[in-house]
Enzyme design. Structure first.
Site: not given
Length: 445
Positions: A217-221, A242, A318, A341, A368
């Site tokens: 997928g997408v992101g830091g991982m 994908e 998440i 996906g 926060k």
């Protein structure tokens, strides 16, 4: 046939093209870098003339004028199949509505269920044969064109030409063409991984072997995984995903990707549906015969993935609850992204006996106010959207280890997930597991 003359006969200004839209219409803006910014601006300028115009798109990265110029949503309603940062902010403002989907089914949603009065998408300049290329954005483009009453193409000189399947449209199919200057493509740089992401990445990469065909997928991982693979001893890797992200570029530059392991499933090709990353990634795919940008029903197709040997799927989420339900698209009722996906690859991964399907998440997050919370929850009681049902939860990974939930009873799942939780939250999770009757008295404590 003189395609250039036909092209010239169909050129319109964005303002003139926008006149085709009527109140009550469904308009499709396509995907990601194919966003037709000139048409969007021209349509927004007609705000006071129109009512109940519905627009569909996904992964829009630049200001959407039909939303920005209609802050009360009185004239336009924007609907997204999958959100990223900008759309998420629109959603928080009430200016973006999510459309639930299973990503592999998206083209068929159009062909079987949906109406498109006007389709407008960004494409590359026309070639000498009369074809335009949908470039980096081939998730559902052909399906939208197939059902649209009117097709308008916005020629974007910044888009690369990408090899693929069902990723072109001929001038003879087109009603209008818009030309004009465009801004540079939106870039997404790699995200620096922290020690937690690096530890999770190490656990996953340590379970991979030479010849693996990878979906991430997408992101830091994913970025951490790409860098780790680039510096590993792994070799002869394939790409079937994908999203084509910067992590793959890291692997490519290290000589890890050959796609020679696929044995009939696009052998020698990196297969993807959307390219998402930096300009170097876009330059890599430009007119590169080793690339295949295909529709999402092919890329995420269960039968296709089921035939890929040594397939490895890596996605993030998440939160997960003690039943094994996985949320990857919302924080409570606040929408973050979409199903994407992830469920496709979990489903296909089980169909493929050679596959490994990992879902990764840090065990905690800090809010926060600086308060730490567990990403492993007793139950989802805040309206969190379940992306993957507990019946399709397989290999879960946090910085505290790897656990396979497949075939596990509710008490086994609870025990395994407690083992993956941050130590500060384990006693609390055990107490909750007892209260919801998923903890066995003989469980380890």
């Amino acid at each position: 046939m003189n395609y250039r003359e036909e092209y010239k006969s169909k050129i319109r200004t964005a303002r003139d093209a926008a006149q085709i839209v009527r109140s009550g219409d469904w308009v499709d803006f396509g995907c990601y870098q194919g966003f037709p910014s000139l048409f969007d601006e021209a349509l927004a300028a007609r705000r006071d003339e129109l009512e109940d115009v519905k627009v569909r798109a996904l992964l829009i990265t630049k200001p959407l004028q039909i939303a920005e110029q209609d802050p009360e949503g009185e004239h336009f309603t924007y609907n997204s199949w999958h959100m990223i940062g900008y759309e998420r902010k629109l959603c928080d403002r009430g200016l973006c509505k999510f459309i639930p989907m299973v990503f592999r089914n998206l083209p068929d949603y159009y062909r079987r269920f949906l109406s498109v009065n006007v389709a407008v998408m960004g494409v590359t300049p026309m070639d000498e044969h009369g074809y335009f290329n949908v470039s980096l954005n081939n998730s559902n483009a052909r399906a939208v064109f197939d059902v649209a009453d009117v097709i308008i193409l916005e020629v974007n000189e910044k888009l690369p030409c990408v090899h693929g399947l069902e990723n072109t449209i001929h001038i003879s199919e087109v009603d209008m063409v818009i030309e004009g200057e465009h801004e540079a493509l939106t870039e997404f740089p790699s995200i620096a991984a922290g020690p937690v992401e690096e530890k999770i990445a190490s656990s996953i990469v340590g379970r991979m072997t030479d010849g693996a065909c990878i979906q991430i997928g997408v992101g830091g991982m994913p970025d951490a995984i790409g860098k780790l693979i680039a510096n590993s001893e792994l070799k002869n890797l394939g790409v079937h995903s994908e999203l084509l992200v910067n992590a793959y570029l890291d692997m490519h530059k290290a000589g890890k990707i050959t796609n020679l392991n696929k044995r009939g499933i696009m052998r020698g090709k990196s297969v993807f549906s959307i390219a998402h990353g930096n300009q170097e990634l876009f330059d890599w795919v430009d007119n590169n015969p080793s690339m295949c940008c295909a529709p999402i029903n092919y890329v995420n197709g269960l039968n296709v993935i089921g035939e890929i040997e040594n397939f490895v799927s890596i996605n993030s989420c998440i939160a997960v609850d003690l039943f094994g339900q996985i949320s990857a698209e919302s924080a409570g009722t606040r929408h973050i992204s979409g199903t994407g996906g992830q469920l496709d690859f979990l489903t296909a991964g089980f169909k493929n006996p050679d596959a490994q399907s990992f879902i990764a998440l840090p065990s905690t997050f800090t809010d926060k106010k600086g308060v730490m919370h567990s990403n492993i929850r007793p139950i989802f009681d805040g309206g969190d959207i379940v992306t993957d049902p507990r019946s399709q939860a397989y290999i879960m990974v946090t910085e505290y280890g790897v656990e396979n939930l497949a075939g596990s009873s509710v008490w086994e799942r609870a025990e395994k997930l407690v083992n993956l939780a941050h130590p500060d939250f384990r006693d609390e999770l055990i107490k909750s597991a007892e209260e919801i009757n998923v903890w066995r008295r003989s469980n380890k404590r």
